[in-house]
Design an enzyme around this catalytic site. Sequence first.
Site, PDB file in Angstrom:
ATOM      1  N   HIS A  25       0.827  -1.208   0.000  1.00 48.57           N
ATOM      2  CA  HIS A  25       0.000   0.000   0.000  1.00 48.57           C
ATOM      3  C   HIS A  25       0.865   1.262   0.000  1.00 48.57           C
ATOM      4  O   HIS A  25       0.594   2.210   0.736  1.00 48.57           O
ATOM      5  CB  HIS A  25      -0.926  -0.008   1.212  1.00 48.57           C
ATOM      6  CG  HIS A  25      -2.187   0.784   1.039  1.00 48.57           C
ATOM      7  ND1 HIS A  25      -2.195   2.152   0.890  1.00 48.57           N
ATOM      8  CD2 HIS A  25      -3.483   0.395   0.989  1.00 48.57           C
ATOM      9  CE1 HIS A  25      -3.449   2.576   0.780  1.00 48.57           C
ATOM     10  NE2 HIS A  25      -4.242   1.516   0.822  1.00 48.57           N
ATOM     11  N   GLU A  35      -2.609  -0.182  -6.025  1.00 50.16           N
ATOM     12  CA  GLU A  35      -2.565  -1.436  -5.281  1.00 50.16           C
ATOM     13  C   GLU A  35      -2.886  -2.606  -6.206  1.00 50.16           C
ATOM     14  O   GLU A  35      -4.007  -2.743  -6.681  1.00 50.16           O
ATOM     15  CB  GLU A  35      -3.569  -1.405  -4.132  1.00 50.16           C
ATOM     16  CG  GLU A  35      -3.436  -0.221  -3.200  1.00 50.16           C
ATOM     17  CD  GLU A  35      -4.721   0.038  -2.411  1.00 50.16           C
ATOM     18  OE1 GLU A  35      -5.237  -0.925  -1.793  1.00 50.16           O
ATOM     19  OE2 GLU A  35      -5.210   1.178  -2.442  1.00 50.16           O
TER      20      GLU A  35
END
Length: 352
Positions: A179, A316
């Site tokens: 992330h 992501e």
Amino acid sequence: MKTTDMSTDEFGRLDDDRAAHLFKLRNGQGQSATITDYGARLVSFLTPDSAGELRQIVLGCPDLASYCADACCLGATIGRNANRISNAQFQLNGRTYRLAANDGKNNNHSGPDGYEHRLWTTDSYDDRHVTLRMDTPDGDQGFPGAMSITVCYRLQDDGLEITFEGTTDADTICNLTNHAYFNLDGDESGNILDHTLQINADTFCPILSEDAIPTGSRQAMAGTPMDFRKPCSISERRDPAFDQIRLGHGYNHAYPINKSPREFGHMATLASAKTGIRLDVFSDLPAIQMYTGDYLSNTRARDGHCYGPREGIALECEFVPNAINSDDPIKPILRAGDIFTARICYRTSIIS
């Protein structure tokens, strides 16, 4: 291989007095990446710009205490399931499993006890890689099956590679990702709206409400503000009045990539005209979640200020959110005895 007590820096101590560490990786191209075993996080990624000056291209906190308080998952390894699961529950093999409702009525990033706030064990480390491990029991976070998970950060000559591996003793969900938030203008340089973005997808996954959970369908992006098939600036596309951007408070959407689901291939390209830095994202995961950081707040930056909305973009690589509960054909199910593997590469270059 080097060990943590031989060659790492202590990052700080947790409330239970366990020490967290920093691991610095270097390559011959002038790049460096710093990893911490707290949350298996990418803390720093320095790369030369078009003038040869080093730029910090990921958001990060100044100290361990700030990472402990971070609710935005800066640079973190996310698991056991990345992103959202509707109504904080799912069915597997005819049984219903209930998770914590940490995002309204839903579960997000397997919180509140997510991997981003756990201390990982160091398996191996040298100046080009670090491998971190975590063993979790059956029922951890509400998921079935005991799992053993490793994440390896490796700084190659053309950028950073992250590989994940996981095994389980019972059928479970496994959807691991990183992330990191990127700002190719340099950390603390303002928002990312002038960045150019291209996503290797023809469709996106629309959301129904502000909870950002996809409907399970796929919608053509052509002719909409979701269209990043060709490189364009984020500000050029972003239309706050468009229903999907309004519901997501910005971009917070999954894009299924134009490739076979587990084929390793190009996912997206991000570029900055200001610094000349280009970032190409490759992975063998089926989708990419584009999140423009509109909820970034109250997380301390390196200079002490708090990050604000859109100061970084997360790309992501993962399974489509809530795929376990939707009609999406690609499910993040890991069967007992099988091995989960995933690979994400952030390759950097200078715009020609």
